[in-house]
Design an enzyme around this catalytic site. Structure first.
Site, PDB file in Angstrom:
ATOM      1  N   ASP A  93      -7.763 -31.611  25.434  1.00 38.99           N
ATOM      2  CA  ASP A  93      -7.572 -30.504  24.498  1.00 38.99           C
ATOM      3  C   ASP A  93      -7.195 -31.053  23.110  1.00 38.99           C
ATOM      4  O   ASP A  93      -7.218 -30.322  22.128  1.00 38.99           O
ATOM      5  CB  ASP A  93      -6.419 -29.598  24.979  1.00 38.99           C
ATOM      6  CG  ASP A  93      -6.928 -28.265  25.519  1.00 38.99           C
ATOM      7  OD1 ASP A  93      -8.078 -27.904  25.223  1.00 38.99           O
ATOM      8  OD2 ASP A  93      -6.150 -27.585  26.230  1.00 38.99           O
TER       9      ASP A  93
ATOM     10  N   LYS B  12     -14.465 -22.736  32.542  1.00 37.90           N
ATOM     11  CA  LYS B  12     -14.379 -24.182  32.312  1.00 37.90           C
ATOM     12  C   LYS B  12     -14.865 -24.932  33.541  1.00 37.90           C
ATOM     13  O   LYS B  12     -15.613 -25.905  33.453  1.00 37.90           O
ATOM     14  CB  LYS B  12     -12.939 -24.586  31.974  1.00 37.90           C
ATOM     15  CG  LYS B  12     -12.555 -24.198  30.549  1.00 37.90           C
ATOM     16  CD  LYS B  12     -11.073 -24.323  30.258  1.00 37.90           C
ATOM     17  CE  LYS B  12     -10.784 -23.772  28.861  1.00 37.90           C
ATOM     18  NZ  LYS B  12      -9.374 -23.625  28.550  1.00 37.90           N
TER      19      LYS B  12
ATOM     20  N   GLN C  82      -3.732 -24.823  30.959  1.00 38.67           N
ATOM     21  CA  GLN C  82      -4.146 -23.581  30.291  1.00 38.67           C
ATOM     22  C   GLN C  82      -2.940 -22.924  29.626  1.00 38.67           C
ATOM     23  O   GLN C  82      -1.928 -22.678  30.262  1.00 38.67           O
ATOM     24  CB  GLN C  82      -4.787 -22.646  31.330  1.00 38.67           C
ATOM     25  CG  GLN C  82      -5.387 -21.394  30.735  1.00 38.67           C
ATOM     26  CD  GLN C  82      -6.591 -21.668  29.823  1.00 38.67           C
ATOM     27  OE1 GLN C  82      -7.415 -22.530  30.114  1.00 38.67           O
ATOM     28  NE2 GLN C  82      -6.680 -20.947  28.732  1.00 38.67           N
TER      29      GLN C  82
END
Ligand code: NAP
Length: 287
Positions: free
Chosen positions: A121, A54, A98
């Site tokens: 997200d 990422k 995460q």
């Protein structure tokens, strides 16, 4: 006849180049450089790889990126405090924690602590609710990546029988919602579905996200169907494979995504898109 392979790597590359160009334009016009912060708690090797990828993708797209590594014994209060700091940081437009988190941490509380406008997200309840009503700022990255693949391939969704196998909050459910918004006739299957093959064989577009290696076989799909394999499973020999048995399904499908090189590269691409969207919103507030 063998199916057309949907090249997610190529489509991700083209989309990322376009995102990089738009990010550069935003910075030139407003001085705002899109910025993403990724928090990783603990030392799970798979999560570390995802986070590194990422960061690299952000940098390649000309975005600012920081990774905050926290030890496995981080407390809920410490994690919340870290999010609080990132909330106030003007250089950061997207915050991603995460997952999965170590068991002692409350994932739902952590997701809810991320401000919806920085929730790249799209897991915050405010954002999932917006997806439900079809009025959203961000889409969850994997289902959004699937939609991008279908769009790029010129695959018509309206009026088609779409079957989604898997109903997780991060893939299956939002995927079904996006196909519905695109006027597909959508069926969602899960572990309690009776006669799964009978349902999957109806699909013009089949999206599979269950986490079981090579589970969907050629006899479970309709000839000519579009088969999108979201699954990412590590075999004993460490090889990556999908939820779809590529060897048999590619002989029956009209188009199919491989694993690796299908949906995977699109997920990070859509994270970049969401970070750019968040930065644009922040820039427009400054004007
Ligand atoms: P998850 O949260 O474990 O959900 C799995 C879903 O599959 C559940 O809804 C489950 O049904 C259903 N399921 C399990 N076994 C089934 C069966 N035999 N028949 C029908 N349905 C079944 O998984 P997830 O997070 O959605 O991830 C799914 C897969 O996608 C994993 O391989 C994951 O690694 C991969 N993934 C890939 C990306 C990417 O970027 N390519 C991103 C995210 C996830 P129940 O609800 O009834 O239990």
């Amino acid at each position: 006849m063998a199916a057309r392979i949907i090249d997610g790597k190529k489509i991700a590359g083209l989309t990322r180049a376009d995102i990089a160009a738009r990010a550069a334009r935003l910075e030139a016009e407003t001085g705002v450089k899109p910025g993403l912060a990724v928090i990783i708690v603990g030392d799970d090797p798979a999560s570390q790889v995802y986070v590194r990828n990422k960061k690299r993708a952000c940098e390649e797209a000309g975005m600012y990126s920081v990774v905050i590594e926290m030890p496995a014994d981080t407390t809920q209060a410490e994690l919340m405090e870290q999010i609080e700091q990132l909330k106030k940081d003007e250089k950061i437009h997207g915050i991603l924690v995460q997952l999965p988190l170590p068991k002692h941490l409350d994932e739902d509380a952590v997701i809810a602590a991320i401000p919806p406008e920085k929730d790249v997200d799209a897991f915050h309840p405010a954002n999932t609710g917006k997806i439900m009503i079809g009025d959203y700022d961000f889409l969850p990255c994997t289902p959004a990546g699937v939609m991008k693949l279908l769009e790029y391939e010129g695959i018509e969704i309206a009026g088609k029988e779409c079957v989604v196998v898997g109903r997780s909050n991060i893939v299956g459910k939002p995927q079904a919602m996006l196909l519905l918004h695109a006027n597909g006739t959508v069926t969602v299957c899960h572990s309690k579905t009776k006669d799964l093959a009978e349902v999957t064989r109806r699909a013009d577009i089949l999206v599979v996200a269950i986490g079981r290696a090579n589970f969907i076989t050629g006899d479970m799909i309709k000839p000519g169907a579009v088969v999108i394999d979201v699954g990412m499973n590590r075999l004993e020999d460490k090889k990556l494979c999908g939820d779809v048995d590529f060897a048999s399904c590619s002989q029956v499908a009209g188009a199919i995504t491989p694993v690796p090189g299908g949906v995977g590269p699109m997920t990070i691409t859509m994270l970049l898109e969401n970070t750019l969207t968040a930065a644009k919103k922040a820039a427009s507030k400054k004007l």
